[in-house]
Structure formats: C-alpha cells, structure tokens
Design a protein around this motif. Structure first.
Motif, PDB file in Angstrom:
ATOM      1  N   HIS A   1       0.865  -1.408   0.007  1.00 42.36           N
ATOM      2  CA  HIS A   1       0.096   0.117  -0.023  1.00 42.36           C
ATOM      3  C   HIS A   1       0.845   1.306  -0.131  1.00 42.36           C
ATOM      4  O   HIS A   1       0.525   2.141  -0.745  1.00 42.36           O
ATOM      5  N   PRO A   2       1.900   1.292   0.588  1.00 41.86           N
ATOM      6  CA  PRO A   2       2.786   2.488   0.867  1.00 41.86           C
ATOM      7  C   PRO A   2       3.342   2.958  -0.595  1.00 41.86           C
ATOM      8  O   PRO A   2       3.396   4.142  -0.903  1.00 41.86           O
ATOM      9  N   LEU A   3       3.759   1.685  -1.451  1.00 41.04           N
ATOM     10  CA  LEU A   3       4.249   2.115  -2.725  1.00 41.04           C
ATOM     11  C   LEU A   3       3.020   2.634  -3.602  1.00 41.04           C
ATOM     12  O   LEU A   3       3.502   3.586  -4.404  1.00 41.04           O
ATOM     13  N   PHE A   4       1.901   2.341  -3.555  1.00 40.20           N
ATOM     14  CA  PHE A   4       0.808   2.669  -4.274  1.00 40.20           C
ATOM     15  C   PHE A   4       0.295   4.140  -3.832  1.00 40.20           C
ATOM     16  O   PHE A   4      -0.020   4.837  -4.668  1.00 40.20           O
TER      17      PHE A   4
ATOM     18  N   VAL B   1       5.227  12.364   2.284  1.00 45.43           N
ATOM     19  CA  VAL B   1       3.731  12.586   2.345  1.00 45.43           C
ATOM     20  C   VAL B   1       2.939  11.393   2.270  1.00 45.43           C
ATOM     21  O   VAL B   1       2.044  10.734   2.989  1.00 45.43           O
ATOM     22  N   ALA B   2       3.144  10.736   0.896  1.00 40.69           N
ATOM     23  CA  ALA B   2       2.470   9.585   0.454  1.00 40.69           C
ATOM     24  C   ALA B   2       2.610   8.288   1.361  1.00 40.69           C
ATOM     25  O   ALA B   2       1.422   7.606   1.641  1.00 40.69           O
ATOM     26  N   ILE B   3       3.776   8.002   1.893  1.00 42.20           N
ATOM     27  CA  ILE B   3       3.735   6.921   2.709  1.00 42.20           C
ATOM     28  C   ILE B   3       3.103   7.190   3.819  1.00 42.20           C
ATOM     29  O   ILE B   3       2.416   6.323   4.593  1.00 42.20           O
ATOM     30  N   SER B   4       3.170   8.535   4.436  1.00 42.85           N
ATOM     31  CA  SER B   4       2.394   8.797   5.592  1.00 42.85           C
ATOM     32  C   SER B   4       0.897   8.448   5.277  1.00 42.85           C
ATOM     33  O   SER B   4       0.068   7.733   6.389  1.00 42.85           O
ATOM     34  N   VAL B   5       0.212   8.886   4.356  1.00 45.18           N
ATOM     35  CA  VAL B   5      -0.970   8.911   3.911  1.00 45.18           C
ATOM     36  C   VAL B   5      -1.468   7.414   3.726  1.00 45.18           C
ATOM     37  O   VAL B   5      -2.520   6.915   4.187  1.00 45.18           O
ATOM     38  N   ALA B   6      -0.432   6.904   3.286  1.00 44.30           N
ATOM     39  CA  ALA B   6      -0.828   5.100   3.064  1.00 44.30           C
ATOM     40  C   ALA B   6      -1.194   4.480   4.386  1.00 44.30           C
ATOM     41  O   ALA B   6      -1.883   3.738   4.242  1.00 44.30           O
ATOM     42  N   GLN B   7      -0.508   5.149   5.452  1.00 42.81           N
ATOM     43  CA  GLN B   7      -0.473   4.327   6.851  1.00 42.81           C
ATOM     44  C   GLN B   7      -1.549   5.097   7.556  1.00 42.81           C
ATOM     45  O   GLN B   7      -2.409   4.323   8.192  1.00 42.81           O
TER      46      GLN B   7
END
Length: 342
Positions: A126-129, A253-259
């Motif tokens: 999910h973090p990669l997506f 940001v995106a990795i944080s949003v994914a989690q």
C-alpha cells in the motif's frame, strides 16, 4: 558559505528549542502510556516498560496498542513536517504544503480506489501505491504549470488539481458500499487508531531513508529562498531541483497517507513554529527541528483525540485541522501586512 564561528553559533541556537521539544515529547509519551482504559499506575507503567512485567492486560495494552501508536505518530509527524519545510522552501512560499500541490489528494485517491474497487493488493505494498498516487498528483501539477511563471503559478495550479482530485474522491465514496464508506470515513479523516507494530515496521525504513535525503537538500532550499534568479545565478538548476524536491516531498507525504490517511496542517504549521522558535530561516536548522516539532504536534493531538471525549474517539486529523486551522488564522492575522514569501 558559513564561516565556522557563525556555524557554531547557529548550532547552539537550536539546542534550547530542541531541549524544550524533547521535554514536551517526553511528557506526551508519559500521558500516552499512562492514561486510557485502563489507566496505569506509575509503578505498573515502569514495570511494563522497563522489565516487561506487570499484569498481562496492562502489558498487552501498553506494549501492543499504546506504544506502537505513539511511535507511529512520532514518525508520521516528523515526516509530514519535513515535507512542509522542503515544500515551503522549494516554492519560496510560506503557504505551500503537500495539501496544495496534489500530493496528499493523489495519495488519498489511490488508497480510496484500492478500498472501493477491492483491489487484491497486499497490505505491505500500500505505501508504494500511495507513493505512486502522490507522485502522479504532483506530476499533474508540475506538468500543468509549465507555462506559468514561478512558484506562485504552480501553487495556483496545485489548488485547482487538488480540488479536482477531491471531487473524484467524493465520486469514489458514492460508488462504495456501506462498509467501504465506513472504512473510508475513518481513513480520510486521518487516524492513528488501531495501528500496530506492523504499521511502525513499514514506516521506519522510509523514515530512516527519507529524512537524510531531505536533509541533503537543505543547501538548495537556502538558495531557492533567495529567489529563482539569485539561485540560478549561484549555479543552481532551479526547475530541475524544484521538481526533485517535490518528488522527495511526495515520498514523505504519500507513505504517511498510506498508513494513516491525510492528516492536515502538521506540514504547514510545524515549519512556521520552528522558524519562530529559531528566529531563522536556515533550512539546515529548520528542517531537523521542524521534524521534531511535527512529531510533538501529532502525538499531542493524538492524545487529545484519544482521551478528551473518551470512550468516543474523533480521528486525530479532525483535531489537527481544528487546532491547526485556528493557529494558522492567527498567524495570517499577525502577518497580513508582511510577505508570505521567503
């Protein structure tokens, strides 16, 4: 280039605010471990944390629920604040933030698509997506603003793209089942609830890689804050550097949003508060202290979310928006006669 005496003076300037923030963070940690259902005694808490003893229920709640939640908030808060520092410096605009350049919206839209369309994607990917969605949102902004002039045009285009992505997000929610909507409701408000060591393990490698990468760009940020023409005259490839920094921001940001979902105002406010503490805009000082400030802000806000209306819990993203939005209005009121640039 800084001479050594000036560099040493700048280094000492960061010590007092860093000590204060560490002290506050320690207090937030104590509150997060002690209070809740059940409330731990100090003796029981020390027993659980230091020796692994104590009652089985208290040990499970502290070590398997409260501790990973606190650590995840620390990592996410630091990464969001670092992204805000980079973005404000890269755009040379104090109002710049991931929320305004399509990065947060792109990552959120991607994660919502996975939920609504029930894509068979393993959770660890999910973090990669989320990163791909954030990069796509940022890329749309960058490509759409190529004909505009300077960072301001990119910010205006970013707000337009963000509005479109948020509109698509609402369409996705309408397409989802009632169960999907319930999941998306909590996620899209931003929450640290029901997070485990698995989430911390997924965030930690990104944190250990992305924060040093962000620090690598502090010299470029200092040059960009002088203005595009000056930075270019000093040998910096302005457009290329700005795009690379935006990619780094997207990663943070995106990795944080994914989690945890989109959590607003940490990336916008932490750099402002840090510059106020330091009375300096030197990115070499602002970025690491801003990361610490962001960690304090998010973990403290999470305790408000968890304890204030207990047993009801309102997602932490709501509190960061309410409190952060109010503080930002105060900031704008105090600086309405000044400039938001630089």
């Amino acid at each position: 280039m800084m001479n050594k005496p000036h560099s040493a003076l700048a280094g000492r300037r960061i010590l007092l605010p860093a000590f204060i923030l560490f002290f506050v963070l320690a207090g937030v940690f104590a509150v997060s471990m002690k209070f809740g259902t059940p409330t731990m005694t100090m003796h029981g808490l020390f027993d659980v944390l230091l020796t692994g003893g104590g009652e089985e229920l208290g040990r499970m709640i502290v070590r398997e629920i409260r501790l990973p939640r606190f650590l995840l908030g620390l990592l996410v808060g630091a990464m969001l604040a670092a992204s805000g520092t980079l973005m404000q410096g890269a755009m040379n605009n104090r109002l710049a933030g991931p929320e305004l350049l399509g990065i947060s919206a792109g990552a959120s839209l991607t994660m919502a698509s996975i939920t609504v369309f029930h894509m068979p994607i393993a959770f660890q990917f999910h973090p990669l997506f989320g990163l791909a969605g954030g990069l796509a949102g940022g890329a749309v902004v960058v490509l759409s603003s190529r004909g505009s002039k300077g960072a301001t045009g990119m910010l205006l285009m970013g707000m337009s793209v963000t509005a479109i992505l948020n509109g698509l997000l609402i369409v996705l929610i309408a397409l989802g089942t009632s169960n999907d909507v319930n999941l998306l409701y909590t996620y899209l408000l931003g929450s640290l609830a029901n997070r485990s060591w698995e989430h911390v393990d997924r965030m930690l490698p990104w944190f250990l890689v992305m924060l040093p990468v962000a620090m690598f760009f502090t010299r470029a940020i200092n040059l960009l804050q002088l203005g595009d023409d000056t930075a270019s005259g000093l040998g910096l490839k302005v457009d290329r550097t700005r795009i690379v920094i935006l990619i780094v921001c997207a990663g943070l940001v995106a990795i944080s949003v994914a989690q945890c979902g989109p959590i607003g105002y940490i990336s916008l406010l932490a750099p402002h508060l840090t510059r106020l503490f330091l009375r300096s805009s030197d990115a070499r000082l602002v970025l690491p202290l801003s990361a610490l400030c962001g960690a304090v802000m998010l973990t403290a806000a999470d305790q408000i979310a968890r304890l204030l209306l207990s047993p009801l819990e309102i997602p932490v993203g709501v509190w960061t928006t309410l409190v952060g939005g109010s503080l930002f209005l105060i900031f704008l009121q105090r600086h309405r006669g000044g400039s938001i640039h630089g």
